[in-house]
Design a protein around this motif. Sequence first.
Motif, PDB file in Angstrom:
ATOM      1  N   GLN A   1       1.558   7.101  -6.983  1.00 45.26           N
ATOM      2  CA  GLN A   1       0.311   7.726  -6.533  1.00 45.26           C
ATOM      3  C   GLN A   1       0.449   9.244  -6.520  1.00 45.26           C
ATOM      4  O   GLN A   1       1.405   9.773  -5.959  1.00 45.26           O
ATOM      5  CB  GLN A   1      -0.074   7.258  -5.120  1.00 45.26           C
ATOM      6  CG  GLN A   1      -1.447   7.819  -4.722  1.00 45.26           C
ATOM      7  CD  GLN A   1      -1.843   7.532  -3.293  1.00 45.26           C
ATOM      8  OE1 GLN A   1      -1.249   8.053  -2.358  1.00 45.26           O
ATOM      9  NE2 GLN A   1      -2.855   6.708  -3.117  1.00 45.26           N
TER      10      GLN A   1
ATOM     11  N   LEU B   1      -4.282  -4.771  -0.523  1.00 42.08           N
ATOM     12  CA  LEU B   1      -3.140  -3.887  -0.248  1.00 42.08           C
ATOM     13  C   LEU B   1      -2.724  -4.119   1.188  1.00 42.08           C
ATOM     14  O   LEU B   1      -3.571  -4.109   2.085  1.00 42.08           O
ATOM     15  CB  LEU B   1      -3.528  -2.411  -0.373  1.00 42.08           C
ATOM     16  CG  LEU B   1      -3.905  -1.816  -1.726  1.00 42.08           C
ATOM     17  CD1 LEU B   1      -4.178  -0.319  -1.555  1.00 42.08           C
ATOM     18  CD2 LEU B   1      -2.809  -2.034  -2.734  1.00 42.08           C
TER      19      LEU B   1
ATOM     20  N   ALA C   1       0.834  -1.207   0.000  1.00 42.97           N
ATOM     21  CA  ALA C   1       0.000   0.000   0.000  1.00 42.97           C
ATOM     22  C   ALA C   1       0.872   1.261   0.000  1.00 42.97           C
ATOM     23  O   ALA C   1       1.991   1.232   0.515  1.00 42.97           O
ATOM     24  CB  ALA C   1      -0.898  -0.005   1.243  1.00 42.97           C
TER      25      ALA C   1
ATOM     26  N   LYS D   1      -7.488   5.224  -5.371  1.00 45.98           N
ATOM     27  CA  LYS D   1      -7.540   4.682  -4.011  1.00 45.98           C
ATOM     28  C   LYS D   1      -8.441   5.581  -3.179  1.00 45.98           C
ATOM     29  O   LYS D   1      -8.207   6.792  -3.099  1.00 45.98           O
ATOM     30  CB  LYS D   1      -6.150   4.578  -3.394  1.00 45.98           C
ATOM     31  CG  LYS D   1      -6.190   3.992  -1.985  1.00 45.98           C
ATOM     32  CD  LYS D   1      -4.848   3.438  -1.580  1.00 45.98           C
ATOM     33  CE  LYS D   1      -4.871   2.861  -0.184  1.00 45.98           C
ATOM     34  NZ  LYS D   1      -4.841   3.884   0.858  1.00 45.98           N
TER      35      LYS D   1
ATOM     36  N   ARG E   1       0.404  -1.259   7.012  1.00 41.59           N
ATOM     37  CA  ARG E   1       1.158  -1.329   8.265  1.00 41.59           C
ATOM     38  C   ARG E   1       1.706  -2.727   8.548  1.00 41.59           C
ATOM     39  O   ARG E   1       2.764  -2.861   9.164  1.00 41.59           O
ATOM     40  CB  ARG E   1       0.268  -0.827   9.411  1.00 41.59           C
ATOM     41  CG  ARG E   1      -0.014   0.653   9.292  1.00 41.59           C
ATOM     42  CD  ARG E   1      -1.140   1.094  10.176  1.00 41.59           C
ATOM     43  NE  ARG E   1      -2.410   0.519   9.764  1.00 41.59           N
ATOM     44  CZ  ARG E   1      -3.571   0.738  10.350  1.00 41.59           C
ATOM     45  NH1 ARG E   1      -3.618   1.544  11.403  1.00 41.59           N
ATOM     46  NH2 ARG E   1      -4.680   0.181   9.923  1.00 41.59           N
TER      47      ARG E   1
ATOM     48  N   HIS F   1      -9.908   1.509   1.162  1.00 44.41           N
ATOM     49  CA  HIS F   1      -9.606   1.353   2.587  1.00 44.41           C
ATOM     50  C   HIS F   1     -10.951   1.514   3.300  1.00 44.41           C
ATOM     51  O   HIS F   1     -11.556   2.592   3.222  1.00 44.41           O
ATOM     52  CB  HIS F   1      -8.580   2.423   3.009  1.00 44.41           C
ATOM     53  CG  HIS F   1      -8.296   2.434   4.481  1.00 44.41           C
ATOM     54  ND1 HIS F   1      -7.676   3.490   5.113  1.00 44.41           N
ATOM     55  CD2 HIS F   1      -8.527   1.506   5.449  1.00 44.41           C
ATOM     56  CE1 HIS F   1      -7.554   3.217   6.399  1.00 44.41           C
ATOM     57  NE2 HIS F   1      -8.051   2.025   6.629  1.00 44.41           N
TER      58      HIS F   1
ATOM     59  N   MET G   1       2.294   4.498   1.451  1.00 44.50           N
ATOM     60  CA  MET G   1       2.368   5.071   2.797  1.00 44.50           C
ATOM     61  C   MET G   1       3.369   6.216   2.808  1.00 44.50           C
ATOM     62  O   MET G   1       4.593   5.985   2.648  1.00 44.50           O
ATOM     63  CB  MET G   1       2.754   3.995   3.825  1.00 44.50           C
ATOM     64  CG  MET G   1       1.610   3.049   4.144  1.00 44.50           C
ATOM     65  SD  MET G   1       2.062   1.771   5.331  1.00 44.50           S
ATOM     66  CE  MET G   1       3.023   0.689   4.308  1.00 44.50           C
ATOM     67  N   ALA G   2       2.841   7.423   2.986  1.00 45.43           N
ATOM     68  CA  ALA G   2       3.681   8.611   3.004  1.00 45.43           C
ATOM     69  C   ALA G   2       4.735   8.481   4.095  1.00 45.43           C
ATOM     70  O   ALA G   2       4.439   8.066   5.216  1.00 45.43           O
ATOM     71  CB  ALA G   2       2.820   9.850   3.242  1.00 45.43           C
TER      72      ALA G   2
END
Length: 348
Positions: A71, A223, A15, A140, A226, A170, A17-18
């Motif tokens: 993205q 996706l 996924a 997304k 964490r 999500h 993830m900034a």
Amino acid sequence: MKIGALTLDQPVALAPMAGMTDTAFRRLVKRKGGCGLVVTEMVSSEGLVRGIDRTLEYAEYTEEERPVSIQIFGGDPAVMADAAQIVEGMGADVVDINMGCPVPKIAKHQAGCSLMREPSHAAEIVRAMASAVKIPVTVKMRAGWNEKEINAPLLAKMVEDAGAAAVAVHGRTAAQSYTGESDWSLIGRVAGSVAIPVFGSGDCVLPDQVVSRLRDTGARGVLVGRGALRNPWIFSQAATLAAGRTLTPDVALEDRGAFLLDYIDLLMRERVGESAGFRHTAPGVTAPEPARGRERWVINKVRALGAWYTKGLDGGAQLRVAINSTDSVGALRQLIHEFFGAPALVGG
Ligand SMILES: Cc1cc2nc3c(=O)[nH]c(=O)nc-3n(C[C@H](O)[C@H](O)[C@H](O)COP(=O)(O)O)c2cc1C
């Protein structure tokens, strides 16, 4: 599993993830196997179009990460279409639109999750991008803005009609942020409302959760966010289970340490401009920073990953504290070596 004309080896993706899914982390995840697609951190469409170095760095990737989805976020259809062309020009396999970010800095500019409140505008963005590029455009999103505005099934249909090749959902609302649980029955409803593939996202932390979501929910892909920060082996473990094989015992502690040391090495190389393989950048990127700033940057990146990576480990809390008080890369390497390489410290 296909996204447009692109075939994924595995239906499980890393996924976006900034701050976390940088090119170094993505490469290491790919090396562990089982990951069918990686998604970059979100990248500003305005920054891409203006050619801002920092933004372009977020979009960098290497060959070994393929297939790669970049993205982007933004709210202006013309700028998003231009940014999609830049992404395509960088050679990315997929361009993904962020319609899920709840952070006010992003969401207040008709971008991120606030696009879910303006489905026609969101569809206009997809239409502009899909007619500007040949690579698949994906979206997304979250479940909706809040519990009263849950519209992922409707928005998914609208973006499908506008040319999206896949969507990821999500299953939390923006209002929920990361509280509560991802609603996989809603994700199933989205999957039932469109013909394009739907990736579900949320709370797959163990490999068997990935497998059961794929089997039971109607989502064609998953996706993992964490869960991958805690366990980058989750993709290969899920692939093993999905193939009906039994999992080998847990990843050895030394291998977990080696992952962090490799991460440090890749980050250090990245910033000194040494060759990191064939890299795809737009023109004008990569002015190496002064060594001290670079070291600080690497330490901060390892602290960010360490906050997740150490969870659940015996002595993980102490390790986190130690990582956070380390002020040189040398000391960080030593600490990791001692913790993961010296079994006597485990359990402390
Ligand atoms: C630190 C962090 C950064 C994230 N950044 C992004 C992002 O840039 N773009 C995005 O679409 N989602 C982002 N997400 C959401 C994740 O992609 C994912 O949908 C969410 O974490 C739920 O999945 P998980 O339970 O597997 O983590 C982020 C999540 C986390 C924890």
